[in-house]
Design an enzyme around this catalytic site. Structure first.
Site, PDB file in Angstrom:
ATOM      1  N   GLU A   3     -11.050   4.772   0.611  1.00 35.33           N
ATOM      2  CA  GLU A   3     -11.945   3.990  -0.233  1.00 35.33           C
ATOM      3  C   GLU A   3     -13.377   4.448   0.067  1.00 35.33           C
ATOM      4  O   GLU A   3     -13.581   5.428   0.767  1.00 35.33           O
ATOM      5  CB  GLU A   3     -11.746   2.492   0.044  1.00 35.33           C
ATOM      6  CG  GLU A   3     -10.288   2.063  -0.149  1.00 35.33           C
ATOM      7  CD  GLU A   3     -10.046   0.590   0.172  1.00 35.33           C
ATOM      8  OE1 GLU A   3     -10.964  -0.218   0.030  1.00 35.33           O
ATOM      9  OE2 GLU A   3      -8.919   0.261   0.574  1.00 35.33           O
ATOM     10  N   ARG A 132       1.114  13.127  -0.587  1.00 32.79           N
ATOM     11  CA  ARG A 132       1.622  12.471  -1.794  1.00 32.79           C
ATOM     12  C   ARG A 132       1.245  13.217  -3.079  1.00 32.79           C
ATOM     13  O   ARG A 132       1.741  12.906  -4.151  1.00 32.79           O
ATOM     14  CB  ARG A 132       1.097  11.023  -1.866  1.00 32.79           C
ATOM     15  CG  ARG A 132       1.535  10.139  -0.694  1.00 32.79           C
ATOM     16  CD  ARG A 132       2.951   9.642  -0.838  1.00 32.79           C
ATOM     17  NE  ARG A 132       3.139   8.814  -2.020  1.00 32.79           N
ATOM     18  CZ  ARG A 132       2.941   7.503  -2.062  1.00 32.79           C
ATOM     19  NH1 ARG A 132       2.529   6.867  -1.005  1.00 32.79           N
ATOM     20  NH2 ARG A 132       3.141   6.817  -3.173  1.00 32.79           N
ATOM     21  N   ARG A 284      -0.286  -5.268  -5.706  1.00 33.06           N
ATOM     22  CA  ARG A 284      -0.841  -4.840  -4.416  1.00 33.06           C
ATOM     23  C   ARG A 284      -0.604  -5.899  -3.352  1.00 33.06           C
ATOM     24  O   ARG A 284      -0.889  -7.078  -3.573  1.00 33.06           O
ATOM     25  CB  ARG A 284      -2.361  -4.625  -4.536  1.00 33.06           C
ATOM     26  CG  ARG A 284      -2.752  -3.507  -5.465  1.00 33.06           C
ATOM     27  CD  ARG A 284      -4.205  -3.688  -5.845  1.00 33.06           C
ATOM     28  NE  ARG A 284      -4.627  -2.700  -6.827  1.00 33.06           N
ATOM     29  CZ  ARG A 284      -5.208  -1.541  -6.521  1.00 33.06           C
ATOM     30  NH1 ARG A 284      -5.422  -1.223  -5.268  1.00 33.06           N
ATOM     31  NH2 ARG A 284      -5.566  -0.706  -7.469  1.00 33.06           N
TER      32      ARG A 284
END
Ligand SMILES: [Zn+2]
Length: 326
Positions: A3, A132, A284
């Site tokens: 983030e 990923r 989430r």
């Protein structure tokens, strides 16, 4: 997922090693990393020096100068297909780390397969490792940068002049989405994801399922301060290394050591001792203290049925809150 604080940490570390280096070639090992071909990326980036590093939300921007004269007419080699006279001005590389992207700067070959490698002259390389494979790379002309971010409807930077308490109040007004969903929506404010949303809501003592539009003026002021304090604490601790985040030197951040609620389900709240709870909001995993973040005010649609009883509000002693580790 990296983030704002993690991307800012990467930016600051790269600022110490990249500016001034001449990019010889971008080697793309996994074509899904960019919508542009290796030749297109090199047309924008190869044969140029790094002039600066910026951040917009969770995006890292690498500023490149004009093609360097010493790089020669075919920098990157003819195979890189750098078309003559294409993109003769400065350019910008944009990187999004997404879930697991890591930019690792090292003089020699990487330890793990890299989706792309920036080969610098003299010998140095920036490896993009990404288990990923959701991370992305773009190369653009500076004049296209505004349109790039407008297309992504990016909200204001939390540390920018636009993100004021007044802005936040207006942005919250009338919204029925839960506060958690509001905070991670990049259109409202840029750079916040799962970790810092949960931590900011705890710091603001607001329940993650509160309807955004139900937040009063004083609560909005608290939330504004909590967002900035939480992100700054993340930057000060050089990010959270919960899943895979490491900085370009391979070092881990330490914000995970002072998390109040994120991924602390069942553990005692650091302020009041009540076990931290977990709910799923907009897909989430969301963590909160049911006592410090009471269910009061308007809750988002569908959230009330999840738990029958409404937790009685209990304001934590101010002393406890002041003692919170930054
Ligand atoms: Zn608590």
């Amino acid at each position: 997922m990296p983030e704002l604080p993690e991307v800012e940490t990467v930016r600051r570390r790269l600022l110490a090693c990249l500016p001034g280096l001449l990019l010889r070639e971008v080697v793309v090992n996994d074509w899904t990393v960019s919508a542009q071909t290796g030749a297109e990326l090199n047309a924008y980036l190869a044969g140029r020096r790094v002039t600066g590093l910026r951040r917009r939300g969770k995006y890292l921007l690498v500023d490149m100068g004009r093609p360097a004269e010493e790089a020669g007419p075919a920098s990157g080699g003819p195979a890189a297909g750098r078309p003559a006279a294409a993109h003769d001005g400065p350019s910008v590389a944009v990187v999004h780390l997404r879930m697991t992207g890591q930019l690792v700067f090292r003089p020699g070959p990487g330890e793990r397969p890299a989706r792309f490698v920036w080969e610098f002259a003299p010998a140095a390389a920036l490896h993009f490792q990404d288990v990923r494979r959701f991370g992305r790379l773009w190369a653009l002309a500076p004049e296209d940068e505004t349109a790039f971010f407008e297309a992504r409807a990016m909200g204001p930077e939390p540390f920018g002049a636009e993100f004021t308490p007044g802005y936040l109040r207006r942005a919250l007004e009338g919204r029925r989405a839960p506060l958690k969903s509001f905070l991670v929506d990049q259109r409202r404010v840029a750079g916040i994801g799962n970790i810092y949303a949960d931590e900011a809501l705890f710091r603001a003592r607001l329940h993650p399922l509160r309807a955004a539009g139900s937040v009063g003026p004083r609560e909005a002021l608290r939330l504004h301060a909590a967002v900035l304090e939480t992100l700054q604490a993340g930057i000060d601790h050089e990010g959270s290394s919960i899943e895979s985040f490491i900085d370009p030197a391979g070092r881990r951040g330490s914000f995970q050591e002072i998390l109040n609620v994120y991924q602390r389900t069942g553990q005692p709240c650091r302020v009041c001792g009540t076990p931290v709870e977990r709910v799923v909001v907009g897909g989430r995993g969301t963590h909160y203290c049911p006592r410090c973040q009471p269910r009061r005010g308007g809750m988002a649609a569908g959230s009330r049925s999840r738990r029958g009883a409404v937790t009685p509000p209990r304001t934590a002693r101010p002393a406890d809150w002041e003692a919170l580790d930054r």
